[in-house]
Scaffold this active site. Structure first.
Site, PDB file in Angstrom:
ATOM      1  N   PHE A 156       0.848  -1.272  -0.048  1.00 16.23           N
ATOM      2  CA  PHE A 156       0.030   0.253   0.057  1.00 16.23           C
ATOM      3  C   PHE A 156       0.718   1.010   0.021  1.00 16.23           C
ATOM      4  CE2 PHE A 156       0.821  -0.158   4.514  1.00 16.23           C
ATOM      5  CZ  PHE A 156       1.082   1.255   4.748  1.00 16.23           C
ATOM      6  N   CYS A 209       9.512   1.794   3.327  1.00 20.13           N
ATOM      7  CA  CYS A 209      10.259   0.789   3.616  1.00 20.13           C
ATOM      8  C   CYS A 209      11.589   1.090   3.946  1.00 20.13           C
ATOM      9  CB  CYS A 209      10.520  -0.345   2.683  1.00 20.13           C
ATOM     10  SG  CYS A 209      11.122   0.271   1.111  1.00 20.13           S
ATOM     11  N   GLU A 238       8.978  -3.970  12.869  1.00 18.98           N
ATOM     12  CA  GLU A 238       9.033  -2.915  12.073  1.00 18.98           C
ATOM     13  C   GLU A 238       7.776  -1.933  12.529  1.00 18.98           C
ATOM     14  OE1 GLU A 238       7.968  -3.797   7.875  1.00 18.98           O
ATOM     15  OE2 GLU A 238       9.183  -1.856   7.378  1.00 18.98           O
TER      16      GLU A 238
END
Ligand code: NAD
Length: 509
Positions: A161, A293, A393
């Protein structure tokens, strides 16, 4: 999940279409999911979870189109990409608006998302030289050896996404320009901007069946990973799903590349340029609400730079949290209520585990957008490697700050983290930078650059726990991924005769 694609208010709500054999079609599924604006909770459209038959049809159309497409001359493929890049440029403001509305990021960030994908399309226009084979003349008497880089067939792409423009554009333009056909499965959370880019690809001249789109979740992904006609799979997303896709696809004989989760450190030496470093850390930690990321999620202050923490907190406080389409917004909402709850849960865990909450963004108020999924910039200090906020994360605007005495300690800390997507070093010392780039075990290194994503003529080279498969997306590596090498060894006789049956083995020794 809703049973039918109708509006609660009785008004028509648009639906994301499938693309099968060149036609944008309504799915026949009974499973639909709302696409929601994360700042306002407005339902923008609905996305279908495609049926087994629809996924099969998309793959079969891609397979049928491959035979003609692979024989289409390189120049013809390139001219489609040239037209495509011009169309993306022309439509960027419209797509950025959609992207910001469905994903939450600021409009400038949305434009950046599209632009980084556009650069891959531009690079795809160089396929004429990128896909060339090798040639060695006279490897034995009258014998030449050469390689062909041939397309492999139907390739599939599964995207996350957080970059609904850039990551689909990492995949299908390069796969297609190499002569493959493609089935794309965009993120079900924000597929509208991806679909606008797909529409432009068709307008640019991508022939029917060469690019197909199916929407959905696990069932659709698993169907792509197991279908006999799919030859290669590109995945970008979380570590758990990427590992599943890699294992399932590999077990079914496919070539798979999985780019996955991260925990990116930024190491700060005391000789770094203070103002520029602190600005870079705030931007890389909190920009795009930390949903990159390659976001910085751990700051490692070395030696005397430990005193910079209060200034980092002050910088973070100046960032403006607001809806992505509002001017001067620095930090937009996170993508969904579920994502916000998860981030708040992890902040709570950090507090319970004894980290110091140097800046608490949990109660941020955004006038006019009270229902939005906002989390303000949050900073933890006194973080240790066992804490959940360090081992997980977070994928939100949360920075963990740690302190170590020396550069060697910082390198050891980063190298003992299982993830290997990106790392940054801030210093004015060339010797320290050289030592760092040589000893750090992370695939993408930034020196005074907080988010070191390589430009498209290099490749994205995350490593260790952030990646499965040896070849990365875009650049020269992806040309290898999307092609197979055929090596030809050929002998021609000047008089036109061929080698006889007893003489067919070429002696190279
Ligand atoms: P995700 O793994 O939840 O979803 C990625 C894709 O997998 C989506 O298309 C989704 O529909 C599908 N999917 C979800 N659950 C599935 C399941 N159980 N089985 C099969 N398919 C499934 O990831 P996300 O939340 O959309 O994206 C965020 C993650 O992506 C973060 O971990 C981030 O670090 C990572 N990411 C990595 C890179 C990289 O290059 N390394 C780039 C961007 C994002």
């Amino acid at each position: 999940m809703n049973a039918i694609p109708t509006s609660r208010t009785g008004q028509a709500i648009s639906t994301a279409k499938l693309l099968i054999d060149g036609e944008f079609t309504e799915s026949r599924t009974t499973e639909w999911r709302d696409i929601v604006n994360p700042a306002t909770q407005e339902v923008l459209a609905r996305v279908p979870f495609a049926t087994k038959e629809e996924v099969d049809a998309a793959i079969r159309c891609a397979h049928a189109a491959f035979d003609t497409w692979k024989k289409t001359p390189v120049g013809a493929r390139v001219r489609i990409m040239l037209k495509y890049q011009a169309l993306i440029r022309e439509h960027m403001p419209r797509i950025a608006k959609t992207l910001s509305a469905e994903q939450g990021k600021t409009v400038p960030d949305a434009e950046g998302d599209i632009f980084r994908g556009l650069e891959v399309v531009e690079h795809a226009c160089s396929i004429g030289t990128l896909q060339q084979g090798e040639f060695a003349e006279n490897v034995a008497g009258s014998v030449d050896t050469y390689t062909l880089r041939q397309p492999i067939g139907v390739c599939a792409g599964i995207t996350p996404f957080n970059f609904p423009a850039m990551i689909p554009l990492w995949m299908f333009p390069m796969a297609i320009v190499c002569g493959n056909t493609f089935v794309l499965k965009p993120s079900e959370q924000d597929p509208l901007s991806t679909m606008q880019l797909v529409e432009l690809a068709i307008e640019a001249g991508v022939p029917k069946g060469v690019l197909n789109v199916v929407h959905g979740g696990k069932e659709v992904v698993d169907a792509l990973c197991t279908h006999e006609l799919v030859k290669a799979i590109s995945f970008v997303g979380s570590t758990a799903v990427g590992t599943h896709v890699y294992n399932l696809g590999s077990q079914h004989g496919k070539r798979v590349q999985s780019m996955m989760g991260a925990k990116n450190h930024a190491v700060v030496l005391p000789d770094a340029n203070r103002e520029q470093t602190l600005n870079a850390l705030a931007g890389a930690g909190f920009g795009a609400a930390g949903q990159r990321c390659m976001a910085t999620s751990v700051v490692v202050l070395v030696g005397a730079s430990k005193d910079w923490l209060p200034e980092l907190v002050e910088k973070a406080k100046t960032l403006k949290v607001n809806a992505g389409h509002e001017p001067k917004t620095d930090v937009g909402p996170v993508v969904s209520r579920t994502a916000k709850e998860r981030i708040l849960g992890l902040i709570e865990a950090g507090v319970k585990e004894g980290a110091t909450l140097a800046l608490d963004g949990r109660d941020v108020k955004v006038p006019g957008y009270e229902g939005g999924n906002f989390v303000g910039p949050t900073i933890f200090s006194d973080v240790t490697t066992e804490m959940e906020i360090y081992t997980t994360e977070i994928f939100g605007p949360v920075l963990c700050v740690m302190t170590v005495p020396t550069l060697d300690n910082a390198i050891a800390l980063v190298n003992s983290n299982p993830m290997g997507n990106g790392v940054g070093l801030f210093t004015q010392s060339g010797a320290a930078a050289r030592k760092f780039q040589s000893e750090i075990d992370i695939g993408q290194v930034g020196i005074n650059i907080p988010i070191p994503v390589p430009v498209p003529y290099f490749s994205f080279t995350g490593s260790r726990g952030s990646k499965l498969g040896d070849l990365g997306p875009y650049g020269k590596q992806v040309v290898q991924f999307y092609t197979q090498t055929k090596t030809v060894t050929a002998r021609w006789f000047e008089d036109g005769t061929t080698a006889g049956p007893v003489n067919t083995t070429i002696r190279l020794g």
